[in-house]
Design an enzyme around this catalytic site. Structure first.
Site, short mmCIF file in Angstrom:
data_model
loop_
_atom_site.label_atom_id
_atom_site.label_comp_id
_atom_site.label_asym_id
_atom_site.label_seq_id
_atom_site.Cartn_x
_atom_site.Cartn_y
_atom_site.Cartn_z
N ASP A 51 0.30 -1.20 12.93
CA ASP A 51 0.34 -0.87 11.76
C ASP A 51 -1.01 -0.21 11.17
O ASP A 51 -1.53 -0.35 10.32
CB ASP A 51 0.71 -1.97 10.75
N ILE A 74 -5.53 -11.60 10.12
CA ILE A 74 -5.86 -11.02 8.51
C ILE A 74 -4.62 -10.98 7.74
O ILE A 74 -4.45 -11.64 6.68
CB ILE A 74 -6.70 -9.53 8.56
N ALA A 96 0.85 -1.10 -0.09
CA ALA A 96 -0.11 -0.20 0.08
C ALA A 96 0.95 1.40 0.10
O ALA A 96 0.37 2.51 0.35
CB ALA A 96 -0.97 0.17 1.21
N GLN A 97 2.34 0.97 -0.17
CA GLN A 97 3.07 2.35 -0.35
C GLN A 97 2.89 2.74 -1.69
O GLN A 97 3.25 2.20 -2.54
CB GLN A 97 4.53 1.80 0.08
#
Length: 388
Positions: free
Chosen positions: A279, A255, A145-146
Site C-alpha cells: 500500500d 506501523i 486517507a481516501q
C-alpha cells in the site's frame, strides 16, 4: 535460445525447498527446477552461482500499491508507470496491480486510460498485471486517507464505463458492501470475474456474510479502514476471521498493524488466506518530506506517512521488508512465505498458471535474498533486472 542456469542457495520450489538447488531458465520461462545433484551440465549455459546462505523466492506480487520513488498511479503519466516498473524490482517485486485512490472522475479516467496505454508498450521491469480500483465506492465513516469529497455510492454503470476505459484491466475493486446498492455491486463484479474486496467499510457481520454469498473474495488492508472486532459485533475484521474463504491483505510494516495482531490474523487465516501488500505511496524510496496522495498533503517522517490530522496515508514499506517481518510469524517456513508474498495473489488473480511459483513452465520471475531478506538479484521474466 537464451539459457540461464542459477545454482546453489536455497530454492523455494512449488512443492519443496531445494537446499541447495538449481533453476534452469530458457527464453523467459522456468525450464527445470530441482536439487543440485540433478543439475544439468552444459557449458553453453550462462551460469549464476549463489552462496549457500542465499534464498531464491518467486518474484513478489504486490496487488495494492499506489506509488514509489516520487511517482503515483494517479499521476496518469507514462513516466510514472515507467518509474514504478523500474524501481519495484529493487525490493523483489516482479509484478503488481497499479492501484488508484478515490479521486475525481476525470482523474480516475486519466489514470485508467494511462495504465491501458502503458501495458501495450514494450516495457521492462515489474509487470503490471492489471488495476486495483481502491474506491470511490466506499463508506465515508471509514475513509481513512481516501478523499471524502470524491466518494460515490456503488454505481454499476460507472464501474462498467471505467472497465471499458481501462481495456478491462480492473482486476480488484475495494468497496463497502453495506452502502446502498453495495450487495448488487458485489454480485456484478463477481459475475464479471472481478475480485470484490471489502475495505474502507463499516459493515457488520450480516453485511459481510451476505456479500460473501454474492461473491466477495478479499478484504483490503485487514484492520485498517474497517470496522474492527468488538465482543458484541465481529465487524469486518472478525467476519473475515469467521469466513473459510476470504483472503486478506496485510500491511506488515509494524506501523499499520501491531505484529501481535498480525500473528492473531495469521493463526485465523493460515498461510492460504493472507496476502502481503505494501500500500505504498510516492514517498517510498525518498527522504522525509511532504508529498501528495490524492491531492492531499502527506508528511513522511521516519517511515510513517500521515495526513495533517495524523491519519496514516499509505506506507513506504518495501515488499522484502514485509516478507522479513512475516518470517517472524509462527508457524512459518519458506514455502509459506512464498504463498504470502506471491502464490495466494497469483491464485486469486487467476494467473497461477504462469506466475507466483518456481515451477516448470512458469515465468522466470525470481528474487534472490540474503538470510536477512536483502535483495541481491531480481529476475523479471528471465531478465536480470537488479544485480547488487
Amino acid at each position: 535460445m537464451n539459457q540461464l542456469l542459477i545454482k546453489g542457495g536455497q530454492v523455494v520450489g512449488h512443492e519443496e525447498v531445494y537446499q541447495p538447488g538449481y533453476i534452469l531458465v530458457e527464453d523467459e520461462k522456468i525450464k527445470r527446477v530441482g536439487p543440485m545433484e540433478e543439475v544439468p551440465n552444459d557449458e553453453s549455459f550462462h551460469i549464476i552461482e549463489l552462496t549457500p546462505d542465499q534464498m531464491v523466492f518467486p518474484g513478489f506480487i504486490d496487488i495494492h500499491i499506489h506509488g514509489a520513488n516520487g511517482y503515483d498511479v494517479m499521476d496518469g503519466t507514462m513516466e510514472a508507470l515507467e518509474e514504478m516498473t523500474s524501481v519495484l524490482p529493487q525490493e523483489g517485486t516482479t509484478s503488481f496491480l497499479a492501484t488508484t485512490i478515490t479521486e475525481s472522475k476525470e482523474a480516475t479516467d486519466q489514470a485508467l486510460q494511462n495504465v491501458a496505454r502503458f501495458v501495450e508498450t514494450d516495457y521492462t521491469g515489474a509487470e503490471i498485471l492489471g488495476i486495483h480500483l481502491e474506491g470511490p465506492f466506499i463508506n465515508e465513516k471509514r475513509a481513512g486517507a481516501q478523499p471524502v469529497k470524491h466518494i460515490l455510492r456503488p454505481d454499476l454503470d460507472q464501474f462498467d464505463a471505467w472497465q471499458e476505459l481501462s481495456n478491462r484491466l480492473i482486476k480488484v475493486v475495494t468497496m463497502a458492501p453495506e452502502m446502498e446498492g453495495g450487495q448488487e455491486f458485489v454480485k456484478h463484479l463477481s459475475d464479471q470475474g472481478v475480485i470484490a474486496s471489502i475495505g474502507h467499510s463499516d459493515a457488520i457481520y450480516e453485511d459481510v456474510k451476505k456479500a460473501e454469498q454474492n461473491g466477495l473474495k478479499h478484504a483490503t488492508h485487514l484492520f485498517n479502514g474497517m470496522r474492527g472486532i468488538h465482543h458484541r459485533e465481529p465487524g469486518v475484521a472478525g467476519s473475515v476471521f469467521l469466513s473459510d474463504q476470504l483472503k486478506a491483505e496485510v500491511i506488515f510494516d509494524e506501523i499499520h498493524v501491531n505484529p501481535t495482531m498480525v500473528q492473531l490474523a495469521y493463526q485465523n487465516l493460515g498461510a492460504e488466506r493472507m496476502m502481503l501488500i505494501t500500500d505504498s505511496m510516492r514517498g517510498k524510496c525518498l527522504r522525509n518530506g511532504v508529498y501528495d496522495l490524492g491531492g492531499q498533503e502527506v508528511t513522511l517522517q521516519d517511515g510513517e506517512a500521515r495526513l495533517a490530522d495524523g491519519t496514516l496515508a499509505g506506507s513506504v514499506l518495501k515488499m522484502n521488508e514485509a516478507v522479513k517481518n512475516a518470517a517472524q510469524l509462527k508457524p512459518m517456513d519458506l514455502m509459506k512465505l512464498a504463498q504470502l508474498s506471491s502464490g495466494n495473489v497469483a491464485k486469486s488473480l487467476g494467473v497461477d498458471h504462469y506466475k507466483g511459483a518456481i515451477r516448470e513452465g512458469l515465468d522466470a520471475d525470481l528474487v534472490v535474498l540474503t538470510e536477512d531478506f536483502e535483495v541481491k538479484k531480481t529476475f523479471c521474466r528471465g531478465y536480470l533486472t537488479i544485480d547488487k
